[in-house]
Design a protein around this motif. Sequence first.
Motif, PDB file in Angstrom:
ATOM      1  N   ASN A  20      10.713   4.226  -1.272  1.00 43.08           N
ATOM      2  CA  ASN A  20      10.036   5.406  -2.398  1.00 43.08           C
ATOM      3  C   ASN A  20       8.949   5.618  -1.438  1.00 43.08           C
ATOM      4  O   ASN A  20       7.780   6.456  -1.747  1.00 43.08           O
ATOM      5  CB  ASN A  20       9.507   3.804  -2.952  1.00 43.08           C
ATOM      6  CG  ASN A  20       9.594   4.081  -4.663  1.00 43.08           C
ATOM      7  OD1 ASN A  20      10.358   5.268  -4.915  1.00 43.08           O
ATOM      8  ND2 ASN A  20       9.681   3.460  -5.264  1.00 43.08           N
ATOM      9  N   ARG A  21       9.049   5.229  -0.043  1.00 40.90           N
ATOM     10  CA  ARG A  21       7.283   5.606   0.702  1.00 40.90           C
ATOM     11  C   ARG A  21       8.306   6.607   1.905  1.00 40.90           C
ATOM     12  O   ARG A  21       7.124   6.737   2.681  1.00 40.90           O
ATOM     13  CB  ARG A  21       6.977   4.425   1.246  1.00 40.90           C
ATOM     14  CG  ARG A  21       6.097   3.938   0.555  1.00 40.90           C
ATOM     15  CD  ARG A  21       5.326   2.726   0.813  1.00 40.90           C
ATOM     16  NE  ARG A  21       5.158   1.672  -0.214  1.00 40.90           N
ATOM     17  CZ  ARG A  21       4.866   1.373  -0.809  1.00 40.90           C
ATOM     18  NH1 ARG A  21       6.482   1.651  -1.481  1.00 40.90           N
ATOM     19  NH2 ARG A  21       4.915   0.843  -2.391  1.00 40.90           N
ATOM     20  N   GLY A  22       9.111   7.357   1.826  1.00 39.86           N
ATOM     21  CA  GLY A  22       9.734   8.220   2.469  1.00 39.86           C
ATOM     22  C   GLY A  22      10.510   7.917   3.703  1.00 39.86           C
ATOM     23  O   GLY A  22      10.814   8.720   4.267  1.00 39.86           O
ATOM     24  N   PRO A  41       0.470  -1.262   0.197  1.00 38.95           N
ATOM     25  CA  PRO A  41       0.345   0.585   0.358  1.00 38.95           C
ATOM     26  C   PRO A  41       1.224   1.365   0.179  1.00 38.95           C
ATOM     27  O   PRO A  41       2.168   0.804   0.847  1.00 38.95           O
ATOM     28  CB  PRO A  41      -0.625  -0.057   1.245  1.00 38.95           C
ATOM     29  CG  PRO A  41      -0.714  -1.204   2.211  1.00 38.95           C
ATOM     30  CD  PRO A  41       0.350  -2.263   1.189  1.00 38.95           C
ATOM     31  N   ASP A  42       0.232   2.416  -0.875  1.00 38.27           N
ATOM     32  CA  ASP A  42       1.396   3.352  -0.966  1.00 38.27           C
ATOM     33  C   ASP A  42       1.236   4.001   0.298  1.00 38.27           C
ATOM     34  O   ASP A  42       2.122   4.445   0.051  1.00 38.27           O
ATOM     35  CB  ASP A  42       0.481   4.448  -1.730  1.00 38.27           C
ATOM     36  CG  ASP A  42       0.913   4.415  -3.149  1.00 38.27           C
ATOM     37  OD1 ASP A  42       1.547   3.622  -3.489  1.00 38.27           O
ATOM     38  OD2 ASP A  42       0.275   4.296  -4.301  1.00 38.27           O
ATOM     39  N   ASN A  43       0.850   5.079   1.027  1.00 37.26           N
ATOM     40  CA  ASN A  43       1.131   5.483   1.969  1.00 37.26           C
ATOM     41  C   ASN A  43       1.212   4.513   3.286  1.00 37.26           C
ATOM     42  O   ASN A  43       1.787   5.357   4.543  1.00 37.26           O
ATOM     43  CB  ASN A  43      -0.005   6.259   2.504  1.00 37.26           C
ATOM     44  CG  ASN A  43      -0.141   6.757   1.139  1.00 37.26           C
ATOM     45  OD1 ASN A  43       1.009   7.947   0.399  1.00 37.26           O
ATOM     46  ND2 ASN A  43      -1.551   7.152   1.320  1.00 37.26           N
ATOM     47  N   LEU A  44       1.202   3.550   3.266  1.00 41.01           N
ATOM     48  CA  LEU A  44       1.801   2.589   4.503  1.00 41.01           C
ATOM     49  C   LEU A  44       2.997   1.829   5.028  1.00 41.01           C
ATOM     50  O   LEU A  44       3.734   1.737   3.287  1.00 41.01           O
ATOM     51  CB  LEU A  44       0.786   1.486   4.839  1.00 41.01           C
ATOM     52  CG  LEU A  44      -1.053   2.078   4.748  1.00 41.01           C
ATOM     53  CD1 LEU A  44      -1.570   1.253   4.938  1.00 41.01           C
ATOM     54  CD2 LEU A  44      -1.359   3.269   6.066  1.00 41.01           C
ATOM     55  N   ARG A  80       1.053   4.428   9.474  1.00 41.19           N
ATOM     56  CA  ARG A  80       1.285   5.194   8.065  1.00 41.19           C
ATOM     57  C   ARG A  80       3.589   5.180   8.300  1.00 41.19           C
ATOM     58  O   ARG A  80       3.288   5.571   8.855  1.00 41.19           O
ATOM     59  CB  ARG A  80       0.602   6.480   9.034  1.00 41.19           C
ATOM     60  CG  ARG A  80       0.822   7.887   8.084  1.00 41.19           C
ATOM     61  CD  ARG A  80      -0.352   8.126   8.346  1.00 41.19           C
ATOM     62  NE  ARG A  80      -1.777   7.608   7.760  1.00 41.19           N
ATOM     63  CZ  ARG A  80      -2.465   6.733   6.824  1.00 41.19           C
ATOM     64  NH1 ARG A  80      -1.943   8.068   6.115  1.00 41.19           N
ATOM     65  NH2 ARG A  80      -4.031   6.880   6.609  1.00 41.19           N
ATOM     66  N   ALA A  81       3.209   5.608   7.019  1.00 37.72           N
ATOM     67  CA  ALA A  81       4.199   6.031   6.945  1.00 37.72           C
ATOM     68  C   ALA A  81       4.619   7.553   6.650  1.00 37.72           C
ATOM     69  O   ALA A  81       4.646   7.959   5.976  1.00 37.72           O
ATOM     70  CB  ALA A  81       4.706   5.185   5.407  1.00 37.72           C
ATOM     71  N   ARG A  82       6.149   8.269   7.748  1.00 37.77           N
ATOM     72  CA  ARG A  82       5.470   9.004   7.499  1.00 37.77           C
ATOM     73  C   ARG A  82       7.216  10.111   7.411  1.00 37.77           C
ATOM     74  O   ARG A  82       7.976  10.954   8.558  1.00 37.77           O
ATOM     75  CB  ARG A  82       5.218   9.994   8.726  1.00 37.77           C
ATOM     76  CG  ARG A  82       3.410  10.612   8.996  1.00 37.77           C
ATOM     77  CD  ARG A  82       3.327  11.220   9.858  1.00 37.77           C
ATOM     78  NE  ARG A  82       2.027  10.021  10.961  1.00 37.77           N
ATOM     79  CZ  ARG A  82       1.776   8.807  11.187  1.00 37.77           C
ATOM     80  NH1 ARG A  82       3.245   8.509  12.000  1.00 37.77           N
ATOM     81  NH2 ARG A  82       0.791   8.844  11.641  1.00 37.77           N
TER      82      ARG A  82
END
Lengths: 378, 715
Positions: free
Chosen positions: B681-683, B660-663, B704-706
Amino acid sequence: MSQSTRLYAELRGDRTIWAIIAVLAIFSVLIVYSSTGTLAYRTLAGNTEAILIKHFIIVAGGLFLTYLAHLTHYMKYSRWAPVLLITSVPLLLYTVFFGADINDARRWIEVPFVGITFQTSDFAKLALIIYVAREISSKQDYIKDFNSAFLPIILPVLIICGLIAPADLSSAILLFGACVAMMFVGRVAIQYIVLLLLLGIVVFAMLVLLGEFFPEFIRSETWVNRMRDFVEKPDGGYQVQQAKIAMANGGWFGLGPGNSIQRNYLPSPYSDFIYAILVEEYGILFGFLLIALYALLFFRATRLVTKSPKAFGAMLVIGLSISLVLQAFINIAVSVHLVPVTGVTLPMISMGGTSILFTCISFGIILSVSKYIESVSD
Amino acid sequence: MDIKNEVLYRVYFLLFGLVVPVSIILMYKTVVIASVEGERWRNQGRDNYLEYRTVEADRGNILAADGSLLATSIPYFNLYFDPHAPSEEDFKKNLDTLAHCLATYVLDGYTVGGARAYLEGLRAGGDRHVVLKRKVSFAEKKFIEEFPLFRFGRFRGGFIAEKASERKRPFGLLAQRTIGYVRENAKPVGLEGQYDRVLGGEPGQNLMICVDPAADLWMPVDDLTLIEPVSGSDVVTTIDIDIQDIAEEALLRAVNHHDAEWGSAVVMEVETGAIKAIANLGRTDEGWWETYNYAVGAAVEPGSTFKAATIMALLEDGMVKLDDSISIEHGRTTFFGEVMEDASPYSPKLDTIRVRDAFEISSNVGIAKMVQEHFGAKTSTDNGPARFIQRLKDFSLNMPTGIEIGGEANPYIKEAFSSRDEWSGTTLPWMAIGYEMKISPLQLLTFYNSIAGGGRMMKPFLVSEIQRFGETVETFRPTVIDRRIASDRTIARVQELLESVVENERGTAYKLRSGRYRFAGKTGTAQVNYSKGNRGRRIGGYRASFVGYFPVERPIYSCIVVINRPRRGGFYGSDVAGPVFREIADNIFVSKPELHRPINTGPRPALVAENMPGFSIGGAQDIKTVLSYLDIPHYGSPSTELAVLRPRSDSLVMEMRSLPDNLVPNVVGLGLRDAVYVLENRGLKVEVEGFGKVSRQSILPGTRARGQNIRLYLR
């Protein structure tokens, strides 16, 4: 109706002269293409096609101007003549003082906003010839008189030629010669003609002297050098020798189109020495053909004189054609080492925007006269 | 009508008095010049400004066996400026910006004002060929070409770029001396020198026409006389860049550590004689350099490594058996009053030992005594020393190898009883242990290589092919010098001895043995610059060497290491040269999987789910390809890009693994490269511990990726 017959119907006037123009235009494109090799190599990394296309467009544009000029009734030129002549004076003055230096000679002015250069002497030449034709024809009744005929005719000639001479002596001499020839044909007294020729020599000598003091405006140093080369070197200077080598390379039948070697050594193979390149690539026989074409042009002009009902038309044809032929012969004479190096172009053949355009207009005017003659005799 | 006629007369006068005659004169002159005088003008024009100019051919490359470039020609440009070419207007208009560009990028140590003054100075001066910068790359030239003023080109801008090329060795030091060079006023060296004709190609000739004599601008003439330059061919060497790197690296460490005078290491392929690596390092004031090809050019006394040849001569003549007993007199004896001692720490305790033991411990006394005993006698029917010398010649030890590169030293083997060679009574015993003779490392290696190869002596060679534009034009086959230098029995015995040097506890190379593979070889510790004086021998240093081959079961490579005059950290062959051999062999062994014995050579076991690569993650498409290729039953077609494999009893199932994109995704099971790619890629910032595949991740999947730091534990 096929294309060619339609074109034939469209082009009125002396068909022989039309043919001469066409042949000269073809020569021009061919020879300029092959002689610009080094020019292209230096400035455009060998891209001769760019120069060819540019030249082709100019020739095509010139032919269109010929067409337009021949549509115009030639008597209109007579009416425009004074205006054109007066306009040319400030143009020439401007050129002398502020003109663009090209090849060390100040003969061009830059047309604002367009970015093309424009040789003002070409314009002045045309204007003067029309004006002189008009003057001679209008003063036919008292043409032998000095004060009322000779002076009014000769004064503008001297002024214009005097303005052209500093930067472009050979053009000035040519124009002067053409005007003298017109006056000769126009029945001006022989003694005045002789006087004019003497005067010309004196003026030339004075200009050379003046040039010693004002080298900025008068290129007398160049003239003297060229004269010295001509007199002192029996084989000619560097340029003339290279031209001779070119012609010798060509022989009777030439090296073939595009095979010129000497174009690399001649300083301006695409203008001053284009005749040498023509002989080199196409041979002596084509050289003959070119000379014959110019002679034929003058022969056709004499035919028009004999037929012309009006003196102005006759004078105009003689003036324009003698100017073209003289220029051509001088150019060729330089290549064959008969006269010193001059820098005049071969009309209709040499590369050079304004020269070709004005030559085309001259042809157009001659054709306009012939068209009128045809319509009268029909 | 009068007027009309007057006009006509005058016009005809112009026509026939001027135009027609002038036309005729012009035509006449044209003919005179172009035809009558034609020959003369053509001659003047002919050789005036045409010139044949040499067009340099591109030099070929020297390639390693795998095609890597060992030497290649890199074009570069020398940039010049003609300060008088630009017009006054152009020059003034562009002076400031040009000065700025030059000061910033080209002229070191100039301020903008300084560069401006410099340019003005040039303009005032007379030089029309001012050096701007030498040796710039094509990219840099393109950049500078676009500077103000310069962009107008050569004639308007005065910018002149002259092309040249430079020989580059992309691998630097590696095999530098063997690759060699060709320079003016210097003797050509190495392959460059030897293959100069092949690499150099044929320079071409081009008929050029001088377009502008003042600017010396020449333009090629399209002409049939053009001779195209023929580019040089490429020389493909046998050098394996990996092995070369390994050898050079190991040798460098050793010569450095032992502060030696020079060192040399050569690796040869047993079967063909192809040289896979050749390293030569000499000490210079500026560190270690390939200054001389010691391996090829340095004929030196080999010392104990020569004992293999000695024992082979004895065995071949049937003089001794390996289990014969000999007395080594506790490691000290005399020959004609000259003392010979053993270096082995075991010798003083030993008296009568077997022949094989004498070789293992490298007993000088034992070997020399055997030779003296069996070859020492000269009778009317039997010339013992001459027989010994003849044996050595049978082993081709007196011949140069004929390696392609120049400067090979000739071996020096004395003739029996030759007064020119100063033959004396002590010559024979000392020759037996590798003195009073000279042989180069490469020549000795060639001999050992033939032992490894079962007695077939291969000619060492460096060049395998000549290529043109990637096409092979000439192939050099391996050359056999001698199909069998000794009987199979003898060779087998010598092999056995060389193995025991490493394998047996008393062997001189015992401490070098490896658990992973077996190698065989012989140590050597030769004295150098010794002199025999009144007070015994004076020794001016040692030359440590080790020569051998591996793996013993099926020898693939042979290798020699010679380190001359180590000044630190020991001097024995086993201490100085042996470790280098071991390091080279180890690294080759690791990097060449084809050397590894298969762990399981038995029949392939029946496939059961336990052996299946379960829980692997990878691109679904890739996994499918691999499984299909391996013919492993599998099914399932996941909708995601990634797939996880789950083993079933008889097959594998591909299951989806979504990212998943933002996780924070689940990256367990992924390789590090894929995991880092996915996470960054997800920071996320990735920290790594361990190696292998991801076994654990510090942030739970679905968080959640932050831009957090995430730690991956690899196993």
